[in-house]
Design a protein around this motif. Structure first.
Motif, PDB file in Angstrom:
ATOM      1  N   VAL A  47      34.833  30.566  49.789  1.00 51.38           N
ATOM      2  CA  VAL A  47      34.769  30.617  48.334  1.00 51.38           C
ATOM      3  C   VAL A  47      34.309  31.998  47.852  1.00 51.38           C
ATOM      4  O   VAL A  47      34.819  32.505  46.864  1.00 51.38           O
ATOM      5  CB  VAL A  47      33.813  29.518  47.808  1.00 51.38           C
ATOM      6  CG1 VAL A  47      33.544  29.683  46.329  1.00 51.38           C
ATOM      7  CG2 VAL A  47      34.386  28.145  48.097  1.00 51.38           C
ATOM      8  N   LEU A  48      33.380  32.608  48.576  1.00 52.59           N
ATOM      9  CA  LEU A  48      32.769  33.855  48.108  1.00 52.59           C
ATOM     10  C   LEU A  48      33.503  35.120  48.528  1.00 52.59           C
ATOM     11  O   LEU A  48      33.378  36.141  47.857  1.00 52.59           O
ATOM     12  CB  LEU A  48      31.313  33.925  48.583  1.00 52.59           C
ATOM     13  CG  LEU A  48      30.397  32.838  48.025  1.00 52.59           C
ATOM     14  CD1 LEU A  48      29.026  32.904  48.682  1.00 52.59           C
ATOM     15  CD2 LEU A  48      30.283  32.957  46.510  1.00 52.59           C
ATOM     16  N   GLU A  49      34.236  35.079  49.627  1.00 48.47           N
ATOM     17  CA  GLU A  49      34.945  36.269  50.084  1.00 48.47           C
ATOM     18  C   GLU A  49      36.160  36.528  49.209  1.00 48.47           C
ATOM     19  O   GLU A  49      36.848  35.588  48.801  1.00 48.47           O
ATOM     20  CB  GLU A  49      35.399  36.110  51.539  1.00 48.47           C
ATOM     21  CG  GLU A  49      34.263  36.244  52.524  1.00 48.47           C
ATOM     22  CD  GLU A  49      34.725  36.130  53.964  1.00 48.47           C
ATOM     23  OE1 GLU A  49      35.882  35.745  54.218  1.00 48.47           O
ATOM     24  OE2 GLU A  49      33.902  36.413  54.843  1.00 48.47           O
ATOM     25  N   PRO A  50      36.449  37.808  48.960  1.00 48.02           N
ATOM     26  CA  PRO A  50      37.658  38.128  48.169  1.00 48.02           C
ATOM     27  C   PRO A  50      38.904  37.640  48.901  1.00 48.02           C
ATOM     28  O   PRO A  50      38.981  37.713  50.125  1.00 48.02           O
ATOM     29  CB  PRO A  50      37.646  39.646  48.080  1.00 48.02           C
ATOM     30  CG  PRO A  50      36.322  40.095  48.569  1.00 48.02           C
ATOM     31  CD  PRO A  50      35.716  38.992  49.356  1.00 48.02           C
ATOM     32  N   LYS A  51      39.847  37.150  48.155  1.00 45.60           N
ATOM     33  CA  LYS A  51      41.089  36.649  48.740  1.00 45.60           C
ATOM     34  C   LYS A  51      41.971  37.815  49.173  1.00 45.60           C
ATOM     35  O   LYS A  51      42.057  38.821  48.488  1.00 45.60           O
ATOM     36  CB  LYS A  51      41.861  35.798  47.724  1.00 45.60           C
ATOM     37  CG  LYS A  51      41.079  34.625  47.207  1.00 45.60           C
ATOM     38  CD  LYS A  51      40.795  33.626  48.280  1.00 45.60           C
ATOM     39  CE  LYS A  51      40.056  32.430  47.714  1.00 45.60           C
ATOM     40  NZ  LYS A  51      38.874  32.106  48.418  1.00 45.60           N
ATOM     41  N   ALA A  87      31.326  28.125  52.156  1.00 46.82           N
ATOM     42  CA  ALA A  87      30.745  29.134  51.264  1.00 46.82           C
ATOM     43  C   ALA A  87      31.429  30.479  51.441  1.00 46.82           C
ATOM     44  O   ALA A  87      31.748  31.162  50.460  1.00 46.82           O
ATOM     45  CB  ALA A  87      29.246  29.264  51.517  1.00 46.82           C
ATOM     46  N   ARG A  88      31.688  30.875  52.679  1.00 47.22           N
ATOM     47  CA  ARG A  88      32.379  32.145  52.938  1.00 47.22           C
ATOM     48  C   ARG A  88      33.771  32.147  52.331  1.00 47.22           C
ATOM     49  O   ARG A  88      34.206  33.131  51.742  1.00 47.22           O
ATOM     50  CB  ARG A  88      32.489  32.394  54.436  1.00 47.22           C
ATOM     51  CG  ARG A  88      31.273  32.994  55.020  1.00 47.22           C
ATOM     52  CD  ARG A  88      31.549  33.476  56.423  1.00 47.22           C
ATOM     53  NE  ARG A  88      30.342  34.086  56.938  1.00 47.22           N
ATOM     54  CZ  ARG A  88      29.967  34.056  58.196  1.00 47.22           C
ATOM     55  NH1 ARG A  88      30.734  33.462  59.087  1.00 47.22           N
ATOM     56  NH2 ARG A  88      28.858  34.623  58.568  1.00 47.22           N
ATOM     57  N   TYR A 145      38.827  22.450  48.102  1.00 47.60           N
ATOM     58  CA  TYR A 145      37.381  22.647  48.178  1.00 47.60           C
ATOM     59  C   TYR A 145      36.617  21.321  48.202  1.00 47.60           C
ATOM     60  O   TYR A 145      35.737  21.111  49.033  1.00 47.60           O
ATOM     61  CB  TYR A 145      36.916  23.505  47.001  1.00 47.60           C
ATOM     62  CG  TYR A 145      35.415  23.592  46.882  1.00 47.60           C
ATOM     63  CD1 TYR A 145      34.689  24.458  47.676  1.00 47.60           C
ATOM     64  CD2 TYR A 145      34.722  22.776  45.987  1.00 47.60           C
ATOM     65  CE1 TYR A 145      33.317  24.529  47.589  1.00 47.60           C
ATOM     66  CE2 TYR A 145      33.344  22.837  45.893  1.00 47.60           C
ATOM     67  CZ  TYR A 145      32.643  23.715  46.696  1.00 47.60           C
ATOM     68  OH  TYR A 145      31.286  23.764  46.601  1.00 47.60           O
ATOM     69  N   ASN A 154      39.861  26.688  51.195  1.00 46.70           N
ATOM     70  CA  ASN A 154      40.827  27.440  50.391  1.00 46.70           C
ATOM     71  C   ASN A 154      41.914  26.536  49.819  1.00 46.70           C
ATOM     72  O   ASN A 154      42.451  26.817  48.754  1.00 46.70           O
ATOM     73  CB  ASN A 154      41.469  28.557  51.220  1.00 46.70           C
ATOM     74  CG  ASN A 154      40.514  29.704  51.436  1.00 46.70           C
ATOM     75  OD1 ASN A 154      39.715  30.034  50.572  1.00 46.70           O
ATOM     76  ND2 ASN A 154      40.600  30.312  52.602  1.00 46.70           N
TER      77      ASN A 154
END
Length: 67
Positions: free
Chosen positions: A61-65, A58-59, A34, A31
């Motif tokens: 980057v892909l999970e909503p903040k 990966a999680r 990267y 976060n």
């Protein structure tokens, strides 16, 4: 897991360290930076730690903040 191998001898020792959260560390790092997180994850020689770090990145980057 700690592996020690020498000529004619090998030893494997596994100890859990409660305060060392590889997934959490790499998720937070991804976060913040990267590219650095990916670079560090690639540096792991062991497949297990490298996979845990890669999945955590990966999680992150892909999970909503969270707001």
């Amino acid at each position: 897991m700690l592996k020690f191998q020498s000529k004619g001898q090998s030893s494997v020792n596994t100890n859990d360290i409660a305060d060392f959260d590889l997934a959490g560390i790499f998720g937070d790092l991804a976060n913040q930076d990267y590219d650095r997180a990916v670079e560090l994850a690639r540096g792991f020689q062991g497949e297990g730690p490298r996979a845990v770090a890669t999945i955590a990145i990966a999680r992150a980057v892909l999970e909503p903040k969270k707001k």
